[in-house]
Design a protein around this motif. Structure first.
Motif, PDB file in Angstrom:
ATOM      1  N   THR A  69      -4.437  -5.424  -1.197  1.00 25.13           N
ATOM      2  CA  THR A  69      -3.877  -4.595  -2.257  1.00 25.13           C
ATOM      3  C   THR A  69      -4.584  -4.816  -3.594  1.00 25.13           C
ATOM      4  O   THR A  69      -5.399  -5.720  -3.753  1.00 25.13           O
ATOM      5  CB  THR A  69      -2.381  -4.892  -2.418  1.00 25.13           C
ATOM      6  OG1 THR A  69      -2.215  -6.265  -2.807  1.00 25.13           O
ATOM      7  CG2 THR A  69      -1.644  -4.690  -1.099  1.00 25.13           C
ATOM      8  N   GLY A 121       5.408  -0.145   2.631  1.00 27.92           N
ATOM      9  CA  GLY A 121       5.164   1.155   2.031  1.00 27.92           C
ATOM     10  C   GLY A 121       4.809   2.202   3.068  1.00 27.92           C
ATOM     11  O   GLY A 121       4.722   1.923   4.269  1.00 27.92           O
ATOM     12  N   ASP A 151       1.506   1.511   5.005  1.00 26.40           N
ATOM     13  CA  ASP A 151       1.661   0.343   5.862  1.00 26.40           C
ATOM     14  C   ASP A 151       2.535   0.661   7.075  1.00 26.40           C
ATOM     15  O   ASP A 151       2.186   0.335   8.213  1.00 26.40           O
ATOM     16  CB  ASP A 151       2.273  -0.808   5.058  1.00 26.40           C
ATOM     17  CG  ASP A 151       2.512  -2.050   5.907  1.00 26.40           C
ATOM     18  OD1 ASP A 151       1.538  -2.752   6.222  1.00 26.40           O
ATOM     19  OD2 ASP A 151       3.684  -2.295   6.264  1.00 26.40           O
ATOM     20  N   TRP A 191      -2.177  -0.859   0.578  1.00 27.21           N
ATOM     21  CA  TRP A 191      -0.887  -0.923  -0.107  1.00 27.21           C
ATOM     22  C   TRP A 191      -0.030  -2.028   0.507  1.00 27.21           C
ATOM     23  O   TRP A 191      -0.299  -2.512   1.607  1.00 27.21           O
ATOM     24  CB  TRP A 191      -0.169   0.417  -0.032  1.00 27.21           C
ATOM     25  CG  TRP A 191      -0.999   1.530  -0.589  1.00 27.21           C
ATOM     26  CD1 TRP A 191      -1.650   2.505   0.108  1.00 27.21           C
ATOM     27  CD2 TRP A 191      -1.324   1.758  -1.965  1.00 27.21           C
ATOM     28  NE1 TRP A 191      -2.343   3.330  -0.738  1.00 27.21           N
ATOM     29  CE2 TRP A 191      -2.152   2.910  -2.021  1.00 27.21           C
ATOM     30  CE3 TRP A 191      -0.982   1.114  -3.165  1.00 27.21           C
ATOM     31  CZ2 TRP A 191      -2.653   3.412  -3.211  1.00 27.21           C
ATOM     32  CZ3 TRP A 191      -1.483   1.625  -4.354  1.00 27.21           C
ATOM     33  CH2 TRP A 191      -2.295   2.759  -4.374  1.00 27.21           C
ATOM     34  N   GLN A 192       1.033  -2.393  -0.207  1.00 27.48           N
ATOM     35  CA  GLN A 192       1.875  -3.503   0.221  1.00 27.48           C
ATOM     36  C   GLN A 192       2.626  -3.197   1.515  1.00 27.48           C
ATOM     37  O   GLN A 192       2.859  -2.042   1.853  1.00 27.48           O
ATOM     38  CB  GLN A 192       2.884  -3.857  -0.880  1.00 27.48           C
ATOM     39  CG  GLN A 192       2.251  -4.443  -2.137  1.00 27.48           C
ATOM     40  CD  GLN A 192       3.275  -4.838  -3.177  1.00 27.48           C
ATOM     41  OE1 GLN A 192       4.440  -4.498  -3.067  1.00 27.48           O
ATOM     42  NE2 GLN A 192       2.836  -5.568  -4.193  1.00 27.48           N
ATOM     43  N   ALA A 193       3.007  -4.259   2.212  1.00 26.10           N
ATOM     44  CA  ALA A 193       3.789  -4.121   3.435  1.00 26.10           C
ATOM     45  C   ALA A 193       5.105  -3.421   3.130  1.00 26.10           C
ATOM     46  O   ALA A 193       5.750  -3.696   2.112  1.00 26.10           O
ATOM     47  CB  ALA A 193       4.055  -5.493   4.040  1.00 26.10           C
ATOM     48  N   ASN A 248      -3.102  -6.272   4.807  1.00 25.32           N
ATOM     49  CA  ASN A 248      -2.819  -5.619   3.534  1.00 25.32           C
ATOM     50  C   ASN A 248      -3.715  -6.210   2.448  1.00 25.32           C
ATOM     51  O   ASN A 248      -3.560  -7.363   2.061  1.00 25.32           O
ATOM     52  CB  ASN A 248      -1.346  -5.781   3.149  1.00 25.32           C
ATOM     53  CG  ASN A 248      -0.413  -5.169   4.166  1.00 25.32           C
ATOM     54  OD1 ASN A 248      -0.016  -5.833   5.127  1.00 25.32           O
ATOM     55  ND2 ASN A 248      -0.071  -3.918   3.982  1.00 25.32           N
TER      56      ASN A 248
END
Length: 326
Positions: free
Chosen positions: A77, A50, A53, A46-48, A75
């Motif tokens: 994604t 979140g 993360d 998942w994105q930074a 990451n």
């Protein structure tokens, strides 16, 4: 002369084999004891910024102190998390590519989203979790989730519940709850916690299934309240909020985060990682950082966490069947 030469040849081979054994065996032992001897890649799907993360970066900060090597969070994604998991699944199983094994891993097989399953990974253990909480306006007359269920029974499909996405981690426990409590309500999807907060604050939905942290400011201001917690125990910061299990429902929904690697990790590597993971559990600073995020330390070893993930897979399968039957 021939016999003498043969004897000398055998003797030379014997001495060479001894020298080889003396050299190789310590090297092999050193290889085991030296793990890790270089930086480790940690995959987050998942994105930074979140949940996965943030939890990973907190955890790996302490894990690398114990292992003595840098852990680089990467990451990867896309595909609803499947691309990151696939990258970890297909990596060399040498311990130098690890992955955050989240509570979303069990969903891929029953939802037929991607060729991924729990069995594709060596699960080392868990390190933290968070559970959804049912949120209502403070002025509402529901003090517990049971109060809401009783009113919903009298008004089939009239009550509304906000979730992050239909069929997702916030919606699934609600499906199980409705089935056990014997009521039906409308689930309305929203694009994340800010949108759910806006919906409940504006009175557009009756309750929302959220995490604790996004709602805390409004609870502290007295405009929202928690009326049911899906954890196995009451949240330490909100000891007055009953769990769904206490209210008589056989539902515990804990969204965990753990450590794993591609299937086939060497036994000595798994052992080193398991022992390191258990040491992280006991670091007070680690616990304090998690609590600021509304999360808690989750102490499950390899066997227990693997079992928990398969239990989640069973619950997801049941929740999806309930969703499809409606």
């Amino acid at each position: 002369m021939v016999k003498k030469r043969a004897f000398v040849a055998v003797l030379v081979m014997f001495v060479f084999s001894l020298m080889f054994a003396v050299c190789v065996e310590p090297a092999m032992a050193a290889g085991k004891s030296n793990y890790p001897s270089k930086p480790i890649k940690w995959i987050v799907m998942w994105q930074a910024g979140g949940g996965g993360d943030t939890a990973s970066r907190i955890y790996t900060k302490y894990l690398e102190q114990i292992l003595g090597q840098k852990i680089v969070v990467e990451n990867i994604t896309g595909g609803g998390g499947s691309i990151g998991y696939a990258a970890a699944k297909n990596a060399r199983p040498d311990g130098y590519t690890l992955v955050v094994v989240q509570g979303d891993l069990p969903k891929y097989k029953p939802m037929n989203l991607a060729p991924l399953d729990i069995s594709d990974f060596d699960v080392i253990g868990s390190f933290c979790y968070q559970s959804p909480v049912l949120v209502a306006q403070s002025k509402s007359h529901w003090n517990t989730a049971m109060d809401f269920a009783e009113e919903a029974k009298k008004n089939p499909d009239k009550m509304t519940m906000g979730v992050s996405d239909l069929g997702g981690s916030h919606h699934q426990p609600l499906l199980l709850w409705m089935d056990q409590a014997g009521f039906s309500a409308k689930a309305i999807a929203h694009d994340g916690s800010p949108a759910m907060n806006a919906a409940i604050l504006g009175g557009h939905v009756d309750v929302v299934s959220s995490y604790i942290r996004p709602a805390i400011p409004y609870v502290n201001d007295g405009v929202l309240k928690f009326i049911g917690y899906f954890g196995s125990e009451r949240h330490p910061d909100f000891p007055d909020v009953p769990t769904f299990k206490e209210l008589g429902y056989d539902i515990v929904w804990e969204i965990p985060y753990g450590i794993g690697g591609p299937k086939g990790l060497p036994e000595d590597v798994k052992k080193i990682l398991e022992e390191a993971n258990k040491k992280v559990w006991e670091i007070p600073e680690f616990r304090a950082e998690l609590e600021k995020l509304g999360q808690s330390v989750y102490k499950k070893d390899s066997a227990a966490y693997t079992e928990h993930l398969y239990k989640m897979q069973e619950n997801i399968t049941k929740a999806l069947s309930l969703m499809q039957s409606k």
